[in-house]
Design a protein around this motif. Structure first.
Motif, PDB file in Angstrom:
ATOM      1  N   MET A  93     -21.878  -5.895  23.212  1.00  0.00           N
ATOM      2  CA  MET A  93     -22.925  -5.511  24.438  1.00  0.00           C
ATOM      3  C   MET A  93     -22.471  -5.983  25.807  1.00  0.00           C
ATOM      4  O   MET A  93     -22.642  -5.451  26.795  1.00  0.00           O
ATOM      5  N   THR A  94     -21.516  -7.272  25.532  1.00  0.00           N
ATOM      6  CA  THR A  94     -20.999  -7.661  27.046  1.00  0.00           C
ATOM      7  C   THR A  94     -20.172  -6.731  27.434  1.00  0.00           C
ATOM      8  O   THR A  94     -20.023  -6.302  28.780  1.00  0.00           O
ATOM      9  N   ILE A  95     -19.029  -6.232  26.786  1.00  0.00           N
ATOM     10  CA  ILE A  95     -18.025  -5.221  27.079  1.00  0.00           C
ATOM     11  C   ILE A  95     -18.811  -3.973  27.610  1.00  0.00           C
ATOM     12  O   ILE A  95     -18.401  -3.579  28.520  1.00  0.00           O
ATOM     13  N   GLY A  96     -19.662  -3.726  26.598  1.00  0.00           N
ATOM     14  CA  GLY A  96     -20.601  -2.284  27.145  1.00  0.00           C
ATOM     15  C   GLY A  96     -21.254  -2.467  28.592  1.00  0.00           C
ATOM     16  O   GLY A  96     -21.035  -1.453  29.102  1.00  0.00           O
ATOM     17  N   THR A  97     -21.807  -3.498  28.392  1.00  0.00           N
ATOM     18  CA  THR A  97     -22.305  -3.647  30.094  1.00  0.00           C
ATOM     19  C   THR A  97     -21.123  -3.859  31.195  1.00  0.00           C
ATOM     20  O   THR A  97     -21.539  -3.006  32.209  1.00  0.00           O
ATOM     21  N   PHE A  98     -20.030  -4.426  30.950  1.00  0.00           N
ATOM     22  CA  PHE A  98     -19.058  -4.416  31.924  1.00  0.00           C
ATOM     23  C   PHE A  98     -18.759  -3.077  32.406  1.00  0.00           C
ATOM     24  O   PHE A  98     -18.387  -2.582  33.384  1.00  0.00           O
ATOM     25  N   THR A 121     -20.236   3.683  25.195  1.00  0.00           N
ATOM     26  CA  THR A 121     -19.528   4.297  23.943  1.00  0.00           C
ATOM     27  C   THR A 121     -19.498   3.108  22.872  1.00  0.00           C
ATOM     28  O   THR A 121     -19.522   1.952  23.292  1.00  0.00           O
ATOM     29  N   PRO A 122     -19.878   3.728  21.737  1.00  0.00           N
ATOM     30  CA  PRO A 122     -19.725   2.603  20.735  1.00  0.00           C
ATOM     31  C   PRO A 122     -18.529   1.772  20.799  1.00  0.00           C
ATOM     32  O   PRO A 122     -17.517   2.540  20.722  1.00  0.00           O
ATOM     33  N   LEU A 123     -18.575   0.274  20.515  1.00  0.00           N
ATOM     34  CA  LEU A 123     -17.144  -0.228  20.137  1.00  0.00           C
ATOM     35  C   LEU A 123     -17.100  -0.951  19.012  1.00  0.00           C
ATOM     36  O   LEU A 123     -17.925  -1.841  18.585  1.00  0.00           O
ATOM     37  N   ASP A 124     -16.344  -0.430  18.028  1.00  0.00           N
ATOM     38  CA  ASP A 124     -16.181  -1.396  16.771  1.00  0.00           C
ATOM     39  C   ASP A 124     -15.426  -2.544  16.958  1.00  0.00           C
ATOM     40  O   ASP A 124     -14.738  -2.920  17.994  1.00  0.00           O
ATOM     41  N   ASN A 125     -15.744  -3.501  15.732  1.00  0.00           N
ATOM     42  CA  ASN A 125     -14.865  -4.818  16.032  1.00  0.00           C
ATOM     43  C   ASN A 125     -13.648  -4.516  15.968  1.00  0.00           C
ATOM     44  O   ASN A 125     -12.843  -3.827  15.165  1.00  0.00           O
ATOM     45  N   GLY A 126     -12.848  -5.030  16.864  1.00  0.00           N
ATOM     46  CA  GLY A 126     -11.495  -5.162  16.866  1.00  0.00           C
ATOM     47  C   GLY A 126     -10.863  -3.918  17.591  1.00  0.00           C
ATOM     48  O   GLY A 126      -9.567  -3.739  17.993  1.00  0.00           O
ATOM     49  N   SER A 127     -11.771  -3.197  18.339  1.00  0.00           N
ATOM     50  CA  SER A 127     -11.375  -1.961  19.206  1.00  0.00           C
ATOM     51  C   SER A 127     -10.882  -2.795  20.824  1.00  0.00           C
ATOM     52  O   SER A 127     -11.249  -3.846  20.878  1.00  0.00           O
ATOM     53  N   ILE A 128     -10.311  -2.211  21.282  1.00  0.00           N
ATOM     54  CA  ILE A 128      -9.602  -2.593  22.630  1.00  0.00           C
ATOM     55  C   ILE A 128      -9.962  -1.672  23.656  1.00  0.00           C
ATOM     56  O   ILE A 128      -9.874  -0.558  23.640  1.00  0.00           O
ATOM     57  N   THR A 129     -10.366  -2.382  24.718  1.00  0.00           N
ATOM     58  CA  THR A 129     -10.746  -1.678  26.086  1.00  0.00           C
ATOM     59  C   THR A 129     -10.104  -2.136  27.160  1.00  0.00           C
ATOM     60  O   THR A 129      -9.713  -3.304  27.066  1.00  0.00           O
ATOM     61  N   VAL A 130      -9.452  -1.348  27.884  1.00  0.00           N
ATOM     62  CA  VAL A 130      -8.476  -1.672  28.919  1.00  0.00           C
ATOM     63  C   VAL A 130      -8.879  -1.319  30.424  1.00  0.00           C
ATOM     64  O   VAL A 130      -9.369  -0.316  30.401  1.00  0.00           O
TER      65      VAL A 130
END
Length: 232
Positions: A177-182, A193-202
């Motif tokens: 949720m922290t990455i999603g909020t950012f 966008t759904p974020l799987d464990n171990g996914s990378i957002t750049v």
């Protein structure tokens, strides 16, 4: 100066992730499956030959455990590594540790803030924060203004620190949720966008502005799995 870029990983799958409990500021360790998933990520990042200059994570045990595996598998154990509590997960207050189904399909839809009838994927983060505060009997949950300020300032501080030292790439481990909020603060559509464990957002950072390059990328994990499978 090299381009400043953050590779933001969601931590590996934990005990609470596996049994469907909201983790928030509570913490459980990675499962064996979660550790293996992050090992795949680390091997994939190493194969991509990304030169990291620094490492950052939240101060939660699950992100630190994830980072330990990434640094080991990428042979970056000597990389400068800092913790920042600003990129912790959301706090669910008295709801921390509750089952996701009871929280997101039971309690929260009955709150004034979320009694809109919207599908889950259309509920905004400000609405969700208001709903959590409404039912948090411990008064620990954070209002939206506090959540967005701490999360954005946390990632911004990391980017500014990296930029001030000459730029380059940082590996960062945070929470779903922290990455999603950012990302939502940068682009509301991509922030859901759904974020799987171990996914990378750049994201890249230049002249005080972030640019989203990738969200929820699983190619590093997939590549790492291929490499590990070939070694068996």
């Amino acid at each position: 100066m090299a381009k400043t870029k953050l590779y933001i990983a969601r931590h590996g799958k934990t005990m609470f992730n596996t049994i469907g409990r909201a983790q928030g500021w509570s913490d459980t360790p990675l499962t064996k499956f979660g550790e293996e998933g992050i090992r795949e990520l680390g091997v994939g990042l190493k194969a991509a030959k990304i030169p990291f200059r620094a490492a950052f994570s939240s101060d939660s045990g699950r992100t630190m455990q994830t980072m330990e595996i990434i640094l080991r598998e990428t042979h970056n154990q000597d990389l400068p590594y800092r913790h920042d509590k600003r990129i912790r997960e959301w706090c669910f207050g008295s709801l921390d540790g509750g089952y996701d189904g009871e929280l997101f399909q039971g309690v929260l839809p009955r709150t004034v803030a979320l009694a809109t009838g919207k599908p889950d994927d259309q509920v905004t983060y400000p609405e969700l924060a208001a709903g959590i505060m409404e039912v948090d009997t411990a008064n620990w949950a954070e209002p939206w203004e506090v959540i967005k300020e701490r999360i954005y300032s946390g990632f911004e501080a990391i980017a500014q620190r990296l930029e001030a030292s000459g730029g380059g790439n940082a590996i960062v481990v945070s929470h779903g949720m922290t990455i999603g909020t950012f990302i939502w603060l940068l682009d509301e559509k991509r922030g859901k966008t759904p974020l799987d464990n171990g996914s990378i957002t750049v994201v890249s950072y230049d002249n005080g502005r972030f640019t989203i390059e990738k969200v929820a990328d699983m190619t590093y994990r997939h590549k790492g799995r291929e490499i590990l499978d070939k070694k068996k």
